[in-house]
Design a protein around this motif. Structure first.
Motif, PDB file in Angstrom:
ATOM      1  N   ALA A 191       3.634   2.588   6.315  1.00 20.99           N
ATOM      2  CA  ALA A 191       3.335   1.235   7.280  1.00 20.99           C
ATOM      3  C   ALA A 191       1.808   0.969   7.091  1.00 20.99           C
ATOM      4  O   ALA A 191       1.506  -0.145   7.691  1.00 20.99           O
ATOM      5  CB  ALA A 191       4.570   0.749   7.448  1.00 20.99           C
ATOM      6  N   ILE A 192       1.513   2.830   7.848  1.00 19.49           N
ATOM      7  CA  ILE A 192      -0.367   2.365   9.236  1.00 19.49           C
ATOM      8  C   ILE A 192      -0.722   1.862   7.880  1.00 19.49           C
ATOM      9  O   ILE A 192      -1.920   0.673   8.153  1.00 19.49           O
ATOM     10  CB  ILE A 192       0.331   3.304   9.695  1.00 19.49           C
ATOM     11  CG1 ILE A 192       1.272   3.913  10.845  1.00 19.49           C
ATOM     12  CG2 ILE A 192      -0.954   3.446  10.619  1.00 19.49           C
ATOM     13  CD1 ILE A 192       0.951   2.310  11.638  1.00 19.49           C
ATOM     14  N   PRO A 193      -0.973   2.783   6.991  1.00 21.63           N
ATOM     15  CA  PRO A 193      -1.809   2.291   5.966  1.00 21.63           C
ATOM     16  C   PRO A 193      -1.803   1.035   4.659  1.00 21.63           C
ATOM     17  O   PRO A 193      -2.962   0.336   4.888  1.00 21.63           O
ATOM     18  CB  PRO A 193      -1.817   3.292   4.818  1.00 21.63           C
ATOM     19  CG  PRO A 193      -0.816   3.587   5.423  1.00 21.63           C
ATOM     20  CD  PRO A 193      -0.607   4.572   6.505  1.00 21.63           C
ATOM     21  N   VAL A 194      -0.469   1.256   4.710  1.00 23.68           N
ATOM     22  CA  VAL A 194      -0.599   0.130   4.232  1.00 23.68           C
ATOM     23  C   VAL A 194      -1.272  -1.552   4.754  1.00 23.68           C
ATOM     24  O   VAL A 194      -1.582  -3.017   4.829  1.00 23.68           O
ATOM     25  CB  VAL A 194       1.443  -0.753   3.465  1.00 23.68           C
ATOM     26  CG1 VAL A 194       1.297  -1.775   2.901  1.00 23.68           C
ATOM     27  CG2 VAL A 194       1.033   0.630   2.971  1.00 23.68           C
ATOM     28  N   VAL A 195      -0.769  -1.636   6.148  1.00 24.85           N
ATOM     29  CA  VAL A 195      -1.329  -2.362   7.035  1.00 24.85           C
ATOM     30  C   VAL A 195      -2.510  -2.696   7.103  1.00 24.85           C
ATOM     31  O   VAL A 195      -2.972  -3.554   6.757  1.00 24.85           O
ATOM     32  CB  VAL A 195      -0.240  -2.594   8.581  1.00 24.85           C
ATOM     33  CG1 VAL A 195      -1.034  -3.458   9.941  1.00 24.85           C
ATOM     34  CG2 VAL A 195       1.294  -2.916   7.979  1.00 24.85           C
ATOM     35  N   LEU A 196      -3.258  -1.367   7.639  1.00 30.07           N
ATOM     36  CA  LEU A 196      -4.735  -1.522   7.968  1.00 30.07           C
ATOM     37  C   LEU A 196      -5.372  -1.816   6.556  1.00 30.07           C
ATOM     38  O   LEU A 196      -6.541  -2.748   6.745  1.00 30.07           O
ATOM     39  CB  LEU A 196      -4.839  -0.264   8.237  1.00 30.07           C
ATOM     40  CG  LEU A 196      -4.765   0.228   9.209  1.00 30.07           C
ATOM     41  CD1 LEU A 196      -5.356   1.505  10.082  1.00 30.07           C
ATOM     42  CD2 LEU A 196      -5.058  -0.491  10.561  1.00 30.07           C
ATOM     43  N   GLY A 197      -4.515  -1.585   5.353  1.00 27.30           N
ATOM     44  CA  GLY A 197      -5.351  -1.799   4.500  1.00 27.30           C
ATOM     45  C   GLY A 197      -5.479  -3.220   3.615  1.00 27.30           C
ATOM     46  O   GLY A 197      -6.199  -3.770   3.025  1.00 27.30           O
ATOM     47  N   LEU A 198      -3.929  -3.380   4.272  1.00 28.64           N
ATOM     48  CA  LEU A 198      -4.173  -5.050   3.779  1.00 28.64           C
ATOM     49  C   LEU A 198      -4.774  -6.542   4.307  1.00 28.64           C
ATOM     50  O   LEU A 198      -5.366  -6.778   4.146  1.00 28.64           O
ATOM     51  CB  LEU A 198      -2.404  -6.092   4.252  1.00 28.64           C
ATOM     52  CG  LEU A 198      -1.077  -5.522   2.629  1.00 28.64           C
ATOM     53  CD1 LEU A 198       0.153  -5.568   3.605  1.00 28.64           C
ATOM     54  CD2 LEU A 198      -2.167  -5.785   1.645  1.00 28.64           C
ATOM     55  N   GLY A 199      -4.639  -5.686   6.216  1.00 30.57           N
ATOM     56  CA  GLY A 199      -5.874  -6.217   6.827  1.00 30.57           C
ATOM     57  C   GLY A 199      -7.374  -5.961   6.489  1.00 30.57           C
ATOM     58  O   GLY A 199      -7.846  -7.014   7.253  1.00 30.57           O
ATOM     59  N   ALA A 200      -7.932  -5.153   6.753  1.00 31.04           N
ATOM     60  CA  ALA A 200      -9.512  -4.850   6.932  1.00 31.04           C
ATOM     61  C   ALA A 200      -9.673  -3.326   5.579  1.00 31.04           C
ATOM     62  O   ALA A 200     -10.352  -2.415   6.043  1.00 31.04           O
ATOM     63  CB  ALA A 200      -9.368  -3.783   8.119  1.00 31.04           C
ATOM     64  N   ASN A 201      -8.904  -3.716   4.672  1.00 31.46           N
ATOM     65  CA  ASN A 201      -9.615  -2.965   4.213  1.00 31.46           C
ATOM     66  C   ASN A 201     -11.082  -3.022   3.276  1.00 31.46           C
ATOM     67  O   ASN A 201     -11.788  -2.467   2.578  1.00 31.46           O
ATOM     68  CB  ASN A 201      -9.187  -2.758   2.206  1.00 31.46           C
ATOM     69  CG  ASN A 201      -8.914  -4.149   1.883  1.00 31.46           C
ATOM     70  OD1 ASN A 201      -9.420  -5.297   2.378  1.00 31.46           O
ATOM     71  ND2 ASN A 201      -8.201  -4.386   0.597  1.00 31.46           N
TER      72      ASN A 201
END
Ligand SMILES: Nc1ncnc2c1ncn2[C@@H]1O[C@H](COP(=O)(O)OP(=O)(O)OP(=O)(O)O)[C@@H](O)[C@H]1O
Ligand SMILES: [Mg+2]
Lengths: 319, 261
Positions: free
Chosen positions: B31-41
């Protein structure tokens, strides 16, 4: 062959097992009897190294301690408490797990499950098992490695009448194959039919170790039953010769303190006609009661009198 | 010993909770890389961000996967007592030390494999969102990820030791949750009270806090008021955590050999 020597176990101040030594021979069923809390389960756990006792006590299974046997389920099968099961691991998986530590093939798992009648439920989870079903699974576990020795703690607990009957036949036939069977039970009528040898304990002490008939003879007095049209006359003859007599429910005479041949001889010499002359030997249950009466720890109260039985004169007579 | 390993492996494999715990750990970490990826890619990836994404936030928030694997460790020993299966276990495998060793080895192997799988999944997710995973195989990220595997294994073994020590599940769960999250956080917080400054040198010996050092790519940040705790380096801090696990397992092992099953 099991040889237990100097088993001892204390829980705080209670001595659960006090210096028990006995041998269990192959080829016969050996019953392990004793009142509640007399130390039977503890003894079995000590024998298997599950509990640690004090002192030098040890148990050898064909000369080997249980804890040093490699792949022990192939030598000694055990059933202790039922319901030692993970609630969501199926019966088949439970046995597969135990089998994996003992080099037992998968085919044998299905075989023993069918043997104990759990075949249809083998994929079900034990949380939905009845007491009898858990007990059957425990038995399947004991039989899994086709061992030469079986130690079963109250295996008939929770079994239905068919199950009990089946168990008796099974244990007798396993013993007849030359295996060593050590089984505790409170069903004395079953034991009487099944066991040849007994180990009887009370409060952790040995009360008796030997064969069943000898136990019954040692702890009961067998009586002689007499029926005669001239019972009254015969009573005075018998009493004159030192017998004690009580009258049975059916009007028969129950003679104790006199051998049956002596009673027959008196009837003959006194010319008294007899309708019946028979020996009534006591049951294992009676012997157990008299042997362990003093060793019983948990004594229940007599049934409470209801108001009705206490008031009516009839009830009072019965009470 | 092979028999004992087979036994433990079958035990783990036939337990639903093993799959639940490993699965939940993988999902929570992913979930962490997904959340980061969605917010700050659109932001460039530096070493800390790569590390944080690939270890699923373990070095920053809560080491999710480690906690779930610690539950697997607790179940490895605690379940035996909770459900009374210790008794059939010991009649199938009466050599107690072999049993414990087999439990340690299987939990270690499973935790390593699941952690490596989680690293692979998370790295793939980073690749999906950013198109690259810079410095994954170079230090400091490489060492931090190796440290992450070690951290999770030690965490799981602490669980195993606690389950065996308490001979049950609930008290072991309480300790494994309370100790890092509450007790150690509290001690670290108290060092910032001037009167309690003498606690500062003790912090580097707090097992879970020291263990977290295994996973870092840059010094841990305990806030602006925090003193310098003088942590040991990565592997020595890991040694503190490992020693703690060894003490618990050692005590539990000795007791297990003596106690009634
Ligand atoms: N874990 C324990 N802790 C304390 N005392 C125990 C423990 N297990 C057994 N005891 C005590 O040891 C004695 C023997 O118990 P045990 O269970 O061996 O009896 P038993 O003969 O199997 O009885 P039952 O016929 O009811 O099964 C009892 O007095 C019991 O209270
Ligand atoms: Mg008992």
């Amino acid at each position: 062959m099991i040889a237990a020597k100097g088993l001892h176990k204390r829980y705080g101040k209670t001595v659960a097992v006090d210096d028990l030594s006995f041998e269990v021979r192959p080829g016969v069923v050996t019953g392990f009897l004793g009142p509640n809390g007399s130390g039977k389960s503890t003894t079995m756990r000590l024998m298997l190294g599950l509990d640690h006792g004090e002192g030098e006590g040890e148990t050898l299974f064909n000369g080997e301690r249980f804890t040093s046997i490699r792949r022990p389920m192939n030598q000694v099968g055990t059933l202790l408490e039922a319901k030692s099961l993970h609630p969501t691991r199926s019966a088949r998986n439970h046995l597969a797990m135990l089998a994996s530590a003992n080099g037992i093939a998968d085919a044998r798992i299905d075989r023993v499950l069918d043997m104990v009648g759990l075949g249809p439920a083998k994929r079900k989870m034990p949380k939905g098992y009845s007491l009898g079903m858990s007990q059957r699974l425990g038995l399947a576990q004991a039989l899994l490695g086709d061992p030469h020795t079986l130690m079963l703690d109250e295996p008939t607990n929770g079994l239905d009448p068919h199950g009990i009957h089946w168990m008796r036949d099974l244990l007798k036939s396993l013993a007849a194959e030359g295996r060593t069977i050590f089984v505790s039970s409170h069903l004395l009528s079953e034991m009487q039919l099944m066991a040849d040898e007994l180990v009887v304990v009370g409060r952790g002490h040995m009360i008796f170790n030997g064969d069943v008939d000898q136990f019954v003879r040692e702890f009961t007095t067998s009586t002689v039953v007499v029926r005669s049209p001239f019972a009254d006359a015969f009573v005075s003859v018998l009493e004159a010769k030192g017998a004690s007599i009580t009258e049975g429910d059916d009007g028969e005479l129950v003679v104790s303190d006199m051998e049956i041949d002596h009673v027959g001889h008196l009837a003959f010499t006194e010319g008294i006609e007899l309708a019946e002359l028979s020996r009534r030997s006591a049951s294992l249950e009676e012997a157990f009661m008299s042997a362990t009466g003093a060793a019983e720890q948990f004594v229940a109260e007599m049934p409470i009198q209801t108001a009705q039985t206490a008031q009516t004169p009839e009830g009072a007579q019965h009470a | 010993m092979l028999d004992a390993l087979r036994y433990e492996w079958t035990r783990l494999r036939t337990l639903r909770s093993t799959y639940w715990m490993a699965g939940s750990g993988l999902v929570a970490s992913a979930a962490i890389p997904v959340v980061l990826g969605l917010g700050a890619n659109d932001e460039p990836l530096h070493a800390d961000a790569v590390n944080l994404s690939v270890n699923g936030g373990a070095s920053f928030v809560i080491p999710f996967l480690a906690v779930f694997m610690a539950v697997v460790g607790i179940f490895a020993t605690g379940h035996e007592y909770r459900h009374g299966t210790i008794q059939p276990t010991l009649t199938a495998l009466p050599q107690r030390s072999r049993l414990i060793l087999a439990k340690i080895l299987t939990v270690t192997a499973l935790t390593s494999v699941v952690t490596l799988a989680s690293i692979a999944i998370n790295a793939a997710l980073v690749l999906v969102f950013w198109g690259e995973v810079p410095g994954l195989f170079d230090d400091p990220v490489r060492s931090a990820l190796l440290g992450y595997v070690a951290h999770n294994v030690i965490y799981a073994l602490v669980g195993l030791g606690l389950g065996l020590l308490f001979r049950g599940v609930p008290s072991a769960l309480v300790v494994i949750f309370l100790m890092p999250l509450i007790v150690e956080t509290l001690i670290v917080g108290l060092t910032m009270v001037p009167a309690l400054a003498w606690l500062v040198p003790a912090v580097k010996f707090l097992p879970f806090t020291a263990g977290a050092e295994l996973m870092l790519t840059s010094p841990a940040n305990f806030g602006p008021a925090a003193p310098d705790f003088g942590f040991f380096d990565r592997w020595a801090s890991g040694g503190v955590f490992a020693l703690f696990a060894a003490l618990i397992i050692g005590a539990a092992w000795i007791l297990f050999k003596k106690r009634d099953a």
